[in-house]
Design an enzyme around this catalytic site. Structure first.
Site, PDB file in Angstrom:
ATOM      1  N   ALA A 110       0.746  -1.169  -0.034  1.00 36.02           N
ATOM      2  CA  ALA A 110       0.001   0.094  -0.001  1.00 36.02           C
ATOM      3  C   ALA A 110       0.842   1.367  -0.027  1.00 36.02           C
ATOM      4  O   ALA A 110       2.054   1.143   0.231  1.00 36.02           O
ATOM      5  CB  ALA A 110      -0.988   0.111   1.264  1.00 36.02           C
ATOM      6  N   PHE A 111       0.210   2.512  -0.424  1.00 28.64           N
ATOM      7  CA  PHE A 111       1.108   3.490  -0.656  1.00 28.64           C
ATOM      8  C   PHE A 111       1.775   3.943   0.880  1.00 28.64           C
ATOM      9  O   PHE A 111       2.780   4.678   0.887  1.00 28.64           O
ATOM     10  CB  PHE A 111       0.147   4.837  -1.004  1.00 28.64           C
ATOM     11  CG  PHE A 111      -0.591   5.353   0.028  1.00 28.64           C
ATOM     12  CD1 PHE A 111      -1.832   4.897   0.342  1.00 28.64           C
ATOM     13  CD2 PHE A 111      -0.141   6.675   0.540  1.00 28.64           C
ATOM     14  CE1 PHE A 111      -2.569   5.581   1.303  1.00 28.64           C
ATOM     15  CE2 PHE A 111      -0.732   7.316   1.610  1.00 28.64           C
ATOM     16  CZ  PHE A 111      -2.085   6.908   1.890  1.00 28.64           C
ATOM     17  N   LYS A 112       1.090   3.532   1.879  1.00 30.58           N
ATOM     18  CA  LYS A 112       1.877   4.055   3.208  1.00 30.58           C
ATOM     19  C   LYS A 112       3.135   3.587   3.326  1.00 30.58           C
ATOM     20  O   LYS A 112       4.019   4.250   4.117  1.00 30.58           O
ATOM     21  CB  LYS A 112       0.828   3.467   4.287  1.00 30.58           C
ATOM     22  CG  LYS A 112      -0.139   4.219   4.265  1.00 30.58           C
ATOM     23  CD  LYS A 112      -1.210   3.934   5.642  1.00 30.58           C
ATOM     24  CE  LYS A 112      -2.527   4.756   5.411  1.00 30.58           C
ATOM     25  NZ  LYS A 112      -3.506   4.221   4.497  1.00 30.58           N
ATOM     26  N   ASP A 113       3.803   2.500   2.635  1.00 28.57           N
ATOM     27  CA  ASP A 113       4.930   2.222   2.609  1.00 28.57           C
ATOM     28  C   ASP A 113       6.167   3.321   2.133  1.00 28.57           C
ATOM     29  O   ASP A 113       7.109   3.545   2.782  1.00 28.57           O
ATOM     30  CB  ASP A 113       5.538   1.021   1.747  1.00 28.57           C
ATOM     31  CG  ASP A 113       4.962  -0.264   2.393  1.00 28.57           C
ATOM     32  OD1 ASP A 113       4.762  -0.493   3.474  1.00 28.57           O
ATOM     33  OD2 ASP A 113       4.370  -0.958   1.451  1.00 28.57           O
ATOM     34  N   MET A 116       6.231   5.258   5.276  1.00 36.02           N
ATOM     35  CA  MET A 116       6.653   4.721   6.740  1.00 36.02           C
ATOM     36  C   MET A 116       8.199   4.021   6.416  1.00 36.02           C
ATOM     37  O   MET A 116       9.064   4.184   7.382  1.00 36.02           O
ATOM     38  CB  MET A 116       5.633   3.586   6.885  1.00 36.02           C
ATOM     39  CG  MET A 116       5.580   3.214   8.173  1.00 36.02           C
ATOM     40  SD  MET A 116       4.945   4.557   9.407  1.00 36.02           S
ATOM     41  CE  MET A 116       3.060   4.545   9.075  1.00 36.02           C
TER      42      MET A 116
END
Ligand code: PLP
Length: 462
Positions: A110-113, A116
């Site tokens: 997901a784009f949160k990588d 993060m």
């Protein structure tokens, strides 16, 4: 570069301190005191550069002297080395003048990588330099938690606790949080919905005695460091389509408003963006607010796009701060009103929001139909969140301006919904194909602040 709180009543901090702190002590969110400008010539010079190089050029002016150039370059390289695509954020074309920005090639799909992995590197470097240690507590509707655990697992300077709403995340999301075996990782399945998880997190931050005792740090999307990392792919994708010499628009599947707010920052820096389109599922508080000015909390209705199942959108406060001409008192007042369930945005502020943002809402049925049609007609298997983006983009876009829709997760992260819509079950990429065989480790917890705080104190004392 100094960072100020959206409620105007917390100390100004450097980049590193704002990042390590998360939520400001007045309950507000940190934003840069002023937004650095990038000239058209500097944007043009990004054409053809690797993602990492664009990341350095976009982030550098926000980071003051918290990190040297050499350190920043090194951390950026490490952050994106584990991605499964050389371009990091590739664009594919869906239709004439409509492009999909694939943000799901990171370790948790997901784009949160994007944010993060970078934050993990920044935290580790800075805490080690200071000889310090923190407790990271996060609330997640699924993807933030898995991305945080993946980024922070095994690091010496942090313990990471992630609260997710029990039974309301997908199996892939849950397994990504419960299967890492590193002892500094703690997955907590809480009774309640995501907004309640987020509310307990805010309670912990506002309980200063606890906050100081465990050195609480936040990596939810309220963390300015995360927003900043996300600004980069607005530049890389716009430049790939001809910026600064051609305007582009973006449609963003939106929940907490972190991702689209990064797009707004890109625009404020000087990237020629025409429209920023907020796409919501049936939990449509942002769509209602942008169309009518009325921000009224409803109940969360679980959907097939669970990462957008929210009714209080934390980062929207940052947009309000600018819409109210950076008046911290005005924002503070709105947030006080929200405690009783709603506020309404003034005419002037609403106009200012609408100068940048459009919005649309997509029902569950429309989401399934969009997944099916995109697979049949555009050759693209979409996750439900991305399908919501594509649907709103197709409904609202100006055909003369290139539209970039953000694909926020890989379809294999939400296989049940995708299969229901398309009869295709998307396989996990090879690098995580044994996810269903790994053993799980999770603690069930009540929606109770005292109980949560006690558990966290006990665990970090070990
Ligand atoms: C987190 C998430 C969103 C929402 O992003 P915000 O920054 O909270 O608006 C959308 N799609 C997916 C897959 C997500 O994980």
């Amino acid at each position: 570069m100094k960072y100020v709180s959206t409620r105007g009543n917390a100390p100004e901090l450097s980049f590193a301190d704002a990042m390590l702190t998360g939520l400001a002590r007045d309950g507000g969110l940190y934003v840069p005191a002023e937004v650095p400008q990038i000239s058209p010539a500097d944007i043009r010079a990004m054409q053809g550069l690797p993602y990492e190089e664009i990341a350095f050029r976009v982030m550098r002016p926000f980071i003051d002297d918290s990190f040297t150039d050499a350190v920043l370059e090194d951390l950026i390289t490490k952050a994106y080395a584990g991605f499964g695509h050389n371009l990091r954020a590739p664009l594919v074309q869906l239709a004439p003048n409509h492009f999909l920005l694939e943000l799901f090639h990171g370790p948790t799909l997901a784009f949160k990588d994007f944010a993060m992995q970078m934050i993990g590197q920044l935290f580790e470097y800075e805490l080690t330099r200071r000889g310090d240690r923190v407790t990271i507590v996060g609330a997640t509707s699924g993807d933030t938690g898995s991305a945080a655990i993946e980024a922070f697992k095994g690091l010496d300077a942090v313990d990471v606790f992630i609260m997710y709403p029990h039974g309301r995340v997908s199996e892939v999301q849950r397994r990504q949080m419960t299967t890492p075996s590193e002892s500094n990782v703690h997955a907590l399945a809480m009774d309640g919905d995501f907004d309640e998880c987020q509310a307990r997190l805010k309670d912990m931050f506002n309980h200063f005695e606890f906050r100081d005792a465990v050195k609480l740090a936040g990596v939810n999307s309220i963390n300015w460091g995360r927003v900043l990392c996300q600004v980069v792919y607005y530049f890389s994708s716009a430049v790939a389509l001809g910026a600064p010499d051609r305007k582009v628009s973006f449609t963003v599947p939106t929940g907490n408003f972190g991702d689209i707010f990064a797009g707004y920052i890109a625009k404020r820096m000087g990237l020629p963006i025409d429209r920023l389109v907020v796409a919501t599922n049936q939990n449509d508080i942002l769509h209602r607010c942008i169309s009518t000015g009325d921000y009224t909390k409803g109940n969360v209705t679980p959907s097939i796009s669970p990462s957008m199942d929210i009714q209080v959108s934390s980062n929207f406060e940052r947009a309000l701060f600018d819409a109210y001409d950076r008046d911290g008192n005005a924002v503070s007042q709105l947030m006080d009103e929200l405690k009783t369930g709603s506020f309404s945005v003034s005419q002037g502020a609403l106009q200012s929001l609408r100068d940048h943002f459009d919005s649309g809402r997509v029902s569950e049925d429309e989401t399934l139909t969009m997944i099916r049609e995109a697979n049949a007609n555009m050759g693209e298997l979409l996750c439900p969140h991305s399908a919501i983006g594509v649907k709103v983009a197709e409904d609202l876009r100006d055909r003369a301006v290139p539209m970039i829709t953000l694909a926020t997760a890989h379809p294999a992260k939400f296989p049940d919904a995708v299969e229901k819509a398309s009869n295709l079950r998307p396989p996990l990429p090879n690098r995580m194909s044994d996810l269903y065989e790994r053993s799980e480790r999770v603690t069930r917890v009540a929606n109770d602040l005292t109980e949560l705080e006690t558990l966290i104190k006990e665990r970090i004392a070990k």
